[in-house]
Design a protein around this motif. Structure first.
Motif, short mmCIF file in Angstrom:
data_model
loop_
_atom_site.label_atom_id
_atom_site.label_comp_id
_atom_site.label_asym_id
_atom_site.label_seq_id
_atom_site.Cartn_x
_atom_site.Cartn_y
_atom_site.Cartn_z
N LEU A 133 27.36 1.20 -44.36
CA LEU A 133 28.65 1.41 -45.00
C LEU A 133 29.10 2.83 -44.70
N ASP A 134 29.95 2.96 -43.68
CA ASP A 134 30.40 4.27 -43.23
C ASP A 134 31.68 4.67 -43.96
N GLY A 135 31.73 5.96 -44.35
CA GLY A 135 32.92 6.42 -45.07
C GLY A 135 32.68 6.41 -46.57
N MET A 176 38.47 13.58 -33.40
CA MET A 176 37.49 14.63 -33.10
C MET A 176 36.67 15.01 -34.33
N TYR A 177 35.34 14.95 -34.19
CA TYR A 177 34.47 15.61 -35.15
C TYR A 177 33.56 16.50 -34.32
N PRO A 178 34.05 17.68 -33.93
CA PRO A 178 33.33 18.53 -32.97
C PRO A 178 32.27 19.39 -33.64
N GLY A 204 26.79 18.30 -34.20
CA GLY A 204 27.98 17.76 -34.86
C GLY A 204 27.55 17.07 -36.14
N LYS A 205 28.49 16.41 -36.82
CA LYS A 205 28.14 15.73 -38.08
C LYS A 205 27.75 14.28 -37.83
N LEU A 206 28.44 13.60 -36.88
CA LEU A 206 28.26 12.15 -36.73
C LEU A 206 26.99 11.84 -35.95
N ARG A 207 26.43 10.62 -36.23
CA ARG A 207 25.16 10.25 -35.62
C ARG A 207 25.41 9.53 -34.31
N LEU A 208 24.54 9.82 -33.35
CA LEU A 208 24.69 9.26 -32.00
C LEU A 208 24.43 7.75 -31.97
#
Ligand code: P6P
Length: 336
Positions: free
Chosen positions: A114-116, A260-262, A272-276
């Protein structure tokens, strides 16, 4: 004539041979899980599912009740079918190997259940993101190492966005299609095929509150967008930031844009914040399959060789001409 998800997958296999029965079963089981998660999300306060669960996940983030409900739903729905060897989730430190009481398959399923989550309690769109890989070593027991494959190795990827509509978006490497949930029938029906992201755009998505922490190339790009017709871009830009990657990416698939979430200097040792593995890779494949691009500023995200299951990455994805521009600004910086 309404085409159900199952019919679409069967006919796709007949035409292109890229959805063998075990992969079709996997996609259908994930879709069924998303239907259950959608029902729980739609219940909200009535279902007593809002708020925090009083625990933390491997990322050190407070878990929402719905994070745990969604994770449990995906684990339980997928472990008995014989199509999977193991699963990995944002909500679990280690991989979940299919228990011995069930047969093991050749697929690996990764997901952000559950993203967000920060949007759950305020009734803003959230979603489930999933990515499918194949075990590389058929013989041996599955380990975390089996999961550490570049995004180009994915055999299926998609998300389900829980918004005004519940929509499942999927690619198996032959373009992107969308299925909308008919809640009366309890089934997903094809509502868009061969999704194409407009190459040009005038809409950017980034969390502007982090502006002072960005690297120079990102500051340059965003300032040029803000300068509009008075600046080098010669056109005005609109800005969106829903803070649900699934909702921001869905908008981009539907009408173009750049997300962009750089990297930023708040936590310089994090890329960065997001997972690969279960956010950037599935979203990057969808975006590329829809004619867009996805980069970490240096290279295509899908080419990154992962080192850890939960590693993070800088994400710049969406309309190809804009992503290429931001990537060029990064490369200029490193060359000059
Ligand atoms: P911020 C949600 O928590 C998420 O992982 C993505 O879905 C979203 O794009 C991003 O984080 C939002 O982060 O820092 O703007 O709250």
């Amino acid at each position: 004539m309404k085409v159900s998800l199952t019919r679409y997958l069967v006919e796709q296999q007949r035409a292109k041979g890229n959805i063998p029965p075990q992969l079709r079963l996997l996609i259908e089981v994930v879709a069924r899980s998303c239907k259950s998660i959608s029902r729980a999300v739609n219940q909200g306060a009535l279902g007593g599912v809002l708020g925090s669960a009083g625990s933390e996940n491997v990322q050190g983030e407070v878990q929402k009740k719905l994070d745990i409900i969604a994770n449990e739903e995906l684990i339980q729905a997928n472990e008995w079918g014989g199509h999977l060897a193991a699963m990995a989730s944002e909500e679990m430190d280690d991989i979940h190997v299919v228990p011995n009481r069930y047969p093991q398959g050749e697929y690996l399923l990764l997901f952000d259940p559950l993203d967000g989550s920060s949007n759950i309690d305020v009734n803003v769109s959230i979603g489930t993101i999933f990515s499918v890989l194949k075990k590389t070593t058929p013989a041996s027991d599955v380990t975390t190492q089996d999961f550490l494959q570049a995004g180009r190795q994915q055999v299926a990827a998609g998300y389900c966005v829980y918004g005004p509509q519940t929509t499942l978006v999927l690619t198996v490497g032959d373009g992107v299609c969308m299925f909308t949930l008919d809640k009366e029938e309890g089934a997903f029906f094809l509502t868009q095929e061969n999704v194409q992201i407009p190459t040009e755009t005038q809409e950017f998505a980034i969390n502007m509150s982090n502006m002072r922490h960005w690297d120079a190339p990102v500051k340059r790009y965003v300032n040029e967008c803000l300068a509009g017709t008075e600046g080098v871009r010669g056109k005005n830009f609109n800005m969106r930031w829903i803070a649900s990657m699934v909702a921001d990416v869905h908008r981009i698939l539907m009408r173009g844009g750049i997300f962009m979430y750089p990297w930023d200097k708040r936590e310089p040792n994090k890329p960065g914040k997001l997972r690969l593995m279960y956010e950037a890779n599935p979203m990057s494949w969808l975006v590329e399959q829809a004619g867009g691009a996805s980069s970490n500023g240096q290279q295509a995200i899908l080419d990154i060789q992962p080192k850890g299951l939960h590693e993070r990455v800088s994400v710049i994805l969406g309309s190809k001409s804009e992503v290429d521009r931001v990537t060029q600004y990064h490369l200029n910086t490193h060359h000059s």
